[in-house]
Structure formats: C-alpha cells, structure tokens
Design a protein around this motif. Structure first.
Motif, PDB file in Angstrom:
ATOM      1  N   ARG A  35       0.819  -1.209   0.000  1.00 41.83           N
ATOM      2  CA  ARG A  35       0.000   0.000   0.000  1.00 41.83           C
ATOM      3  C   ARG A  35       0.857   1.264   0.000  1.00 41.83           C
ATOM      4  N   SER A  37       3.314   4.182  -1.219  1.00 37.38           N
ATOM      5  CA  SER A  37       3.412   4.854  -2.511  1.00 37.38           C
ATOM      6  C   SER A  37       4.770   4.551  -3.134  1.00 37.38           C
ATOM      7  N   LYS A 137      -1.700  -3.807  -7.911  1.00 42.52           N
ATOM      8  CA  LYS A 137      -2.021  -3.045  -6.687  1.00 42.52           C
ATOM      9  C   LYS A 137      -1.361  -1.671  -6.707  1.00 42.52           C
ATOM     10  N   GLN A 140      -2.968   0.571  -9.510  1.00 44.41           N
ATOM     11  CA  GLN A 140      -4.309   1.037  -9.155  1.00 44.41           C
ATOM     12  C   GLN A 140      -4.244   2.211  -8.195  1.00 44.41           C
ATOM     13  N   GLN A 141      -3.258   2.195  -7.296  1.00 46.63           N
ATOM     14  CA  GLN A 141      -3.087   3.299  -6.349  1.00 46.63           C
ATOM     15  C   GLN A 141      -2.646   4.570  -7.060  1.00 46.63           C
ATOM     16  N   ASP A 142      -1.858   4.400  -8.132  1.00 47.70           N
ATOM     17  CA  ASP A 142      -1.341   5.562  -8.859  1.00 47.70           C
ATOM     18  C   ASP A 142      -2.407   6.241  -9.737  1.00 47.70           C
TER      19      ASP A 142
END
Length: 143
Positions: A35, A37, A137, A140-142
């Motif tokens: 999770r 960055s 994962k 998708q966060q970016d």
C-alpha cells in the motif's frame, strides 16, 4: 532405470514447488508494504524473484551433478564439457526455455530434464502472477 528417473523428476518438481512457495512467502514479507506509494515493492519483488530463481537453477544443477554419478542414469552431450558452468547452463536453459540449448541429455536423465522444464515453467508463471498482482495493486493506487 526409466521409472526411477521419472519418479526422481516428479519428486524434484514437488520439492521445487515447496522451495518456491517458501520463497514467495518470504518475498511477500520482505517486500515493502504494497500500500506504500512508489514502485519500490515492484523492484524489490522482481529482485527477490531473480535471486529465488537463480537459487533454484543452481540447486537443480547440483542434483544433475549427483545424478550423473549414478551408473546407467545417462549423460550429457553436445557442447557439455563436464564443468559446473555446463551444468548450471543446462539447468537454466531447461528451466527457462523448455530445454532448447546446444547441450543434449542422453539416457534416463532426459526424463529428469523434462521435469526440470515443467517445474521451471510452473514456477516462472507462478512468479509472473505474483509480480503482476503486485504491479496491479501499485498501479491502481497511482491512478
């Protein structure tokens, strides 16, 4: 001897699966928090998988060396010169390219080489799936 070689190859792939499973569990624990960055988890996982696969290839080369000492188990030909470099090369080429190389296996040891290719294919796709999961994962966060 053929049945022994077949059973040996099957057993070695099962052991490879256990080793790879333990290695993957360690990678998931060692890699930075997914999770977090940044792309560090991807790079760490990639590097760890590279080390794990290199270890597995060398381990199979050691096993092949031991099997060559067994009378009637077979031998290698082609460009094989009887060196560790040759065994690691054969192991690696079998592991990653399904055995396409300038070295050839003769006798029952060919069955072990066949299983080495099968095991390599299985763990490489397993690793690719893990890496894809980590990348998904992070990406998708970016977005």
């Amino acid at each position: 001897m053929t049945l022994v070689a077949f059973a040996t190859g099957l057993f070695l792939v099962l052991i490879l699966g256990v080793i790879h499973h333990v290695g993957v569990l360690m990678i998931v624990r060692v890699a930075p928090n997914f999770r977090a960055s940044g792309h560090a988890p991807i790079i760490v996982a990639f590097a760890c998988l590279l080390i794990l696969h290199s270890f597995e290839i060398v381990l199979f080369a050691l096993v092949l060396s031991a099997l060559l000492e067994i009378e009637g188990f077979g031998d290698f030909g082609g460009t094989y010169s009887g060196t560790w470099e040759g065994l690691i090369y054969f192991s690696g080429m079998s592991f990653v390219t399904l055995g396409f190389s300038d070295m050839k296996a003769f006798g029952p040891i060919r069955l072990v080489a066949m299983f080495l290719s099968l095991g390599g294919f299985m763990v490489l796709t397993w690793s690719a799936t893990l890496l894809y999961s980590i990348c998904s994962k992070i990406w998708q966060q970016d977005s």
